[in-house]
Scaffold this active site. Structure first.
Site, PDB file in Angstrom:
ATOM      1  N   THR A  76      -7.128   7.221  11.312  1.00  0.00           N
ATOM      2  CA  THR A  76      -7.377   8.343  10.536  1.00  0.00           C
ATOM      3  C   THR A  76      -8.088   9.366  11.061  1.00  0.00           C
ATOM      4  O   THR A  76      -8.742   9.300  12.168  1.00  0.00           O
ATOM      5  CB  THR A  76      -8.464   7.767   9.353  1.00  0.00           C
ATOM      6  OG1 THR A  76      -8.896   8.889   8.612  1.00  0.00           O
ATOM      7  CG2 THR A  76      -9.693   6.977   9.956  1.00  0.00           C
ATOM      8  N   ASP A 106      -5.059 -12.330   4.221  1.00  0.00           N
ATOM      9  CA  ASP A 106      -6.246 -11.663   3.873  1.00  0.00           C
ATOM     10  C   ASP A 106      -6.879 -11.105   5.376  1.00  0.00           C
ATOM     11  O   ASP A 106      -7.326 -12.067   5.829  1.00  0.00           O
ATOM     12  CB  ASP A 106      -7.469 -12.389   3.006  1.00  0.00           C
ATOM     13  CG  ASP A 106      -8.595 -11.484   2.714  1.00  0.00           C
ATOM     14  OD1 ASP A 106      -8.652 -10.453   3.027  1.00  0.00           O
ATOM     15  OD2 ASP A 106      -9.286 -12.372   2.084  1.00  0.00           O
ATOM     16  N   GLY A 112       0.748  -1.248   0.019  1.00  0.00           N
ATOM     17  CA  GLY A 112      -0.088  -0.065  -0.016  1.00  0.00           C
ATOM     18  C   GLY A 112       0.857   1.423  -0.070  1.00  0.00           C
ATOM     19  O   GLY A 112       2.102   1.208  -0.004  1.00  0.00           O
ATOM     20  N   TYR A 140     -16.684   4.400   7.161  1.00  0.00           N
ATOM     21  CA  TYR A 140     -15.053   4.098   7.201  1.00  0.00           C
ATOM     22  C   TYR A 140     -14.750   4.640   8.576  1.00  0.00           C
ATOM     23  O   TYR A 140     -13.781   3.990   9.386  1.00  0.00           O
ATOM     24  CB  TYR A 140     -14.470   4.753   6.027  1.00  0.00           C
ATOM     25  CG  TYR A 140     -13.094   4.910   5.995  1.00  0.00           C
ATOM     26  CD1 TYR A 140     -12.039   4.190   5.917  1.00  0.00           C
ATOM     27  CD2 TYR A 140     -12.578   6.151   6.441  1.00  0.00           C
ATOM     28  CE1 TYR A 140     -10.924   4.095   5.947  1.00  0.00           C
ATOM     29  CE2 TYR A 140     -11.012   6.495   6.386  1.00  0.00           C
ATOM     30  CZ  TYR A 140     -10.383   5.217   6.256  1.00  0.00           C
ATOM     31  OH  TYR A 140      -8.976   5.613   6.381  1.00  0.00           O
ATOM     32  N   LYS A 193     -13.097   2.380  11.460  1.00  0.00           N
ATOM     33  CA  LYS A 193     -11.533   2.383  11.885  1.00  0.00           C
ATOM     34  C   LYS A 193     -11.696   2.848  13.355  1.00  0.00           C
ATOM     35  O   LYS A 193     -10.790   2.436  14.276  1.00  0.00           O
ATOM     36  CB  LYS A 193     -11.135   3.603  11.053  1.00  0.00           C
ATOM     37  CG  LYS A 193     -10.783   3.432   9.665  1.00  0.00           C
ATOM     38  CD  LYS A 193      -9.734   2.455   9.608  1.00  0.00           C
ATOM     39  CE  LYS A 193      -8.433   2.813  10.011  1.00  0.00           C
ATOM     40  NZ  LYS A 193      -7.180   1.976   9.347  1.00  0.00           N
ATOM     41  N   TRP A 206      -4.809  12.671   5.289  1.00  0.00           N
ATOM     42  CA  TRP A 206      -4.394  13.114   3.833  1.00  0.00           C
ATOM     43  C   TRP A 206      -3.024  12.685   3.539  1.00  0.00           C
ATOM     44  O   TRP A 206      -2.122  13.287   2.820  1.00  0.00           O
ATOM     45  CB  TRP A 206      -4.483  14.564   3.769  1.00  0.00           C
ATOM     46  CG  TRP A 206      -5.823  15.189   3.737  1.00  0.00           C
ATOM     47  CD1 TRP A 206      -6.988  14.326   4.091  1.00  0.00           C
ATOM     48  CD2 TRP A 206      -6.142  16.514   3.353  1.00  0.00           C
ATOM     49  NE1 TRP A 206      -8.245  15.214   4.194  1.00  0.00           N
ATOM     50  CE2 TRP A 206      -7.727  16.584   3.479  1.00  0.00           C
ATOM     51  CE3 TRP A 206      -5.578  17.579   3.014  1.00  0.00           C
ATOM     52  CZ2 TRP A 206      -8.457  17.620   3.614  1.00  0.00           C
ATOM     53  CZ3 TRP A 206      -6.451  18.786   2.867  1.00  0.00           C
ATOM     54  CH2 TRP A 206      -7.800  18.832   3.090  1.00  0.00           C
TER      55      TRP A 206
HETATM   56  N1  LIG Z   1      -4.861   7.401   2.365  1.00  0.00           N
HETATM   57  C1  LIG Z   1      -5.244   8.468   3.206  1.00  0.00           C
HETATM   58  O1  LIG Z   1      -5.335   9.851   2.987  1.00  0.00           O
HETATM   59  C2  LIG Z   1      -5.272   8.028   4.713  1.00  0.00           C
HETATM   60  C3  LIG Z   1      -5.844   9.175   5.617  1.00  0.00           C
HETATM   61  C4  LIG Z   1      -5.699   8.902   7.010  1.00  0.00           C
HETATM   62  C5  LIG Z   1      -5.547   7.563   7.249  1.00  0.00           C
HETATM   63  N2  LIG Z   1      -5.099   6.629   6.686  1.00  0.00           N
HETATM   64  C6  LIG Z   1      -4.718   5.329   7.112  1.00  0.00           C
HETATM   65  O2  LIG Z   1      -3.328   4.905   6.886  1.00  0.00           O
HETATM   66  C7  LIG Z   1      -3.302   3.478   6.771  1.00  0.00           C
HETATM   67  C8  LIG Z   1      -2.678   3.227   5.330  1.00  0.00           C
HETATM   68  O3  LIG Z   1      -3.311   3.733   4.161  1.00  0.00           O
HETATM   69  P1  LIG Z   1      -2.773   3.706   2.712  1.00  0.00           P
HETATM   70  O4  LIG Z   1      -2.956   5.279   2.525  1.00  0.00           O
HETATM   71  O5  LIG Z   1      -1.538   3.349   2.521  1.00  0.00           O
HETATM   72  O6  LIG Z   1      -3.956   2.836   1.974  1.00  0.00           O
HETATM   73  P2  LIG Z   1      -3.672   2.069   0.883  1.00  0.00           P
HETATM   74  O7  LIG Z   1      -2.726   2.653  -0.089  1.00  0.00           O
HETATM   75  O8  LIG Z   1      -5.193   1.734   0.304  1.00  0.00           O
HETATM   76  O9  LIG Z   1      -3.003   0.776   1.300  1.00  0.00           O
HETATM   77  C9  LIG Z   1      -3.708  -0.338   2.026  1.00  0.00           C
HETATM   78  C10 LIG Z   1      -3.245  -1.516   2.037  1.00  0.00           C
HETATM   79  O10 LIG Z   1      -4.322  -2.572   2.876  1.00  0.00           O
HETATM   80  C11 LIG Z   1      -4.326  -3.444   1.913  1.00  0.00           C
HETATM   81  N3  LIG Z   1      -5.551  -4.398   2.061  1.00  0.00           N
HETATM   82  C12 LIG Z   1      -6.696  -4.049   1.838  1.00  0.00           C
HETATM   83  N4  LIG Z   1      -7.468  -4.919   1.992  1.00  0.00           N
HETATM   84  C13 LIG Z   1      -6.887  -5.851   2.686  1.00  0.00           C
HETATM   85  C14 LIG Z   1      -7.052  -7.256   3.185  1.00  0.00           C
HETATM   86  N5  LIG Z   1      -8.460  -7.714   3.226  1.00  0.00           N
HETATM   87  N6  LIG Z   1      -6.137  -8.038   3.573  1.00  0.00           N
HETATM   88  C15 LIG Z   1      -5.144  -7.703   3.406  1.00  0.00           C
HETATM   89  N7  LIG Z   1      -4.633  -6.336   2.961  1.00  0.00           N
HETATM   90  C16 LIG Z   1      -5.378  -5.724   2.711  1.00  0.00           C
HETATM   91  C17 LIG Z   1      -4.125  -3.197   0.511  1.00  0.00           C
HETATM   92  O11 LIG Z   1      -3.966  -4.121  -0.537  1.00  0.00           O
HETATM   93  P3  LIG Z   1      -4.238  -4.079  -1.877  1.00  0.00           P
HETATM   94  O12 LIG Z   1      -3.230  -3.354  -2.772  1.00  0.00           O
HETATM   95  O13 LIG Z   1      -4.403  -5.466  -2.305  1.00  0.00           O
HETATM   96  O14 LIG Z   1      -5.506  -3.456  -1.981  1.00  0.00           O
HETATM   97  C18 LIG Z   1      -3.030  -2.157   0.694  1.00  0.00           C
HETATM   98  O15 LIG Z   1      -1.809  -2.651   0.556  1.00  0.00           O
HETATM   99  C19 LIG Z   1      -4.751   3.070   6.703  1.00  0.00           C
HETATM  100  O16 LIG Z   1      -5.138   2.412   8.035  1.00  0.00           O
HETATM  101  C20 LIG Z   1      -5.445   4.261   6.542  1.00  0.00           C
HETATM  102  O17 LIG Z   1      -6.856   4.022   7.165  1.00  0.00           O
HETATM  103  C21 LIG Z   1      -5.018   7.002   5.009  1.00  0.00           C
END
Ligand SMILES: NC(=O)c1ccc[n+]([C@@H]2O[C@H](COP(=O)([O-])OP(=O)(O)OC[C@H]3O[C@@H](n4cnc5c(N)ncnc54)[C@H](OP(=O)(O)O)[C@@H]3O)[C@@H](O)[C@H]2O)c1
Length: 290
Positions: free
Chosen positions: A100, A35, A10, A124, A128, A149
């Site tokens: 988040t 998973d 991710g 969501y 969380k 973000w």
């Molecule tokens: N992105 C933002 O703006 C943001 C903001 C606030 C907080 N966060 C938090 O930061 C953290 C990281 O987010 P990110 O931005 O890196 O998100 P991301 O790019 O969507 O990465 C999420 C990861 O989780 C994996 N995943 C999803 N479903 C899964 C499952 N069933 N089993 C195993 N792995 C699974 C995805 O795999 P696939 O690649 O196969 O889908 C991906 O590797 C999360 O906790 C998110 O809630 C993110």
């Protein structure tokens, strides 16, 4: 220290892998290996691994899809982290779990602290928040790190979509009445080792780059940085949209979700750098050479 990173493919997980590969004994786990939607899979496969620290950067992050796939969102974002915390307890390992700014309702007009009431307005956010409670409830040393973000080179996010549009179109726009703080994955990766020590205090911690902006200001900053780096764009300015214009959104988003990093500063004695500086760094490093 043996570290396992979940969500290693991710946006955030891949950045953590890059940053720690040389310094720690590290293993990345992606969805094809474990998973999170299958709690038996989680127990069976992670239970068999040896580690001192588990970092969970995996989540069901599509805010609108969570609204329509509630059972799946709850399983991945709430129940699975609870199981991860139990596994860590059994192994006397520490869990660092990401959460988040969307756990807040967005009604405040000053940065949210760790003590502020989390009252999500989307599923969501709700899923969380339920995951946070399970992690914190399971053990004193586990840490929940709330970020906002998130952007970085490993997976496109809002900023990359804006740059791409500006390369293709003469007029682009972004929401101007929603506020938080962009946070660079590299900065999260650099600060996180402060929390690796098992003796360190557990609980919730906010981390974000410093300052506050709307999506319009964020996108404008990205375009300005591209111009400073000689990256050709068709659009020069970002027009304003309002949240009311976003009729395609299924889930509600908080209008204001700036995270206070006062606790982080107290803990580490360091200030996160300003979001504009982080954006400029990202564009110089990841776009200039393209
Ligand atoms: N992105 C933002 O703006 C943001 C903001 C606030 C907080 N966060 C938090 O930061 C953290 C990281 O987010 P990110 O931005 O890196 O998100 P991301 O790019 O969507 O990465 C999420 C990861 O989780 C994996 N995943 C999803 N479903 C899964 C499952 N069933 N089993 C195993 N792995 C699974 C995805 O795999 P696939 O690649 O196969 O889908 C991906 O590797 C999360 O906790 C998110 O809630 C993110």
């Amino acid at each position: 220290m043996r570290i396992v990173i979940l969500g290693s493919g991710g946006r955030l997980g891949a950045a953590l892998m890059r940053e720690y590969r040389e310094r720690y004994d590290i293993a990345g786990v992606d969805r094809t290996q474990v998973d999170l939607a299958s709690l038996d899979d989680v127990r069976g496969k992670l239970g068999g691994l040896n580690f001192d620290l588990l970092i969970n950067a995996a989540a069901f992050t599509n805010v609108d899809a969570c609204e329509t796939q509630r059972d799946r969102a709850f399983l991945i974002n709430a129940q699975a982290p609870g199981v991860l915390a139990e596994i860590c307890n059994e192994k006397h390992a520490k869990l660092i779990h990401f959460s988040t700014d969307y756990v807040f309702d967005g009604e405040k007009r000053a940065p949210y602290t760790e003590e502020d009431r989390a009252d999500p307005i989307s599923f969501y956010g709700e899923s969380k928040r339920a995951g946070e409670k399970r992690v914190i409830g399971a053990g004193n040393e586990h840490v929940v790190v709330r970020v906002s973000w998130v952007f970085g080179p490993d997976r496109p996010s809002f900023i990359d979509a804006m740059i791409k549009r500006a390369q293709q179109e003469e007029k682009i726009d972004a929401v101007s009445d929603k506020f938080s703080t962009p946070t660079y994955t590299d900065d999260i990766a650099k600060m996180l080792p402060n929390l690796f020590d098992r003796g360190a205090e557990g609980g919730i911690l906010h981390f974000a780059n410093a300052g506050k902006c709307s999506w319009q200001e964020y996108a404008q900053c990205a375009l300005d940085c591209c111009r400073d780096n000689g990256i050709p764009l068709k659009a020069r300015t970002v027009g304003a949209l309002t949240l009311r214009d976003m009729s395609s959104w299924v889930a509600r988003r908080p209008v204001y979700s700036v995270l206070s990093t006062a606790k982080y500063m107290e803990l580490t004695g360091t200030l996160p750098r300003a979001w504009r500086e982080a954006v400029a760094d990202y564009i110089t490093r990841c776009y200039s050479k393209k």
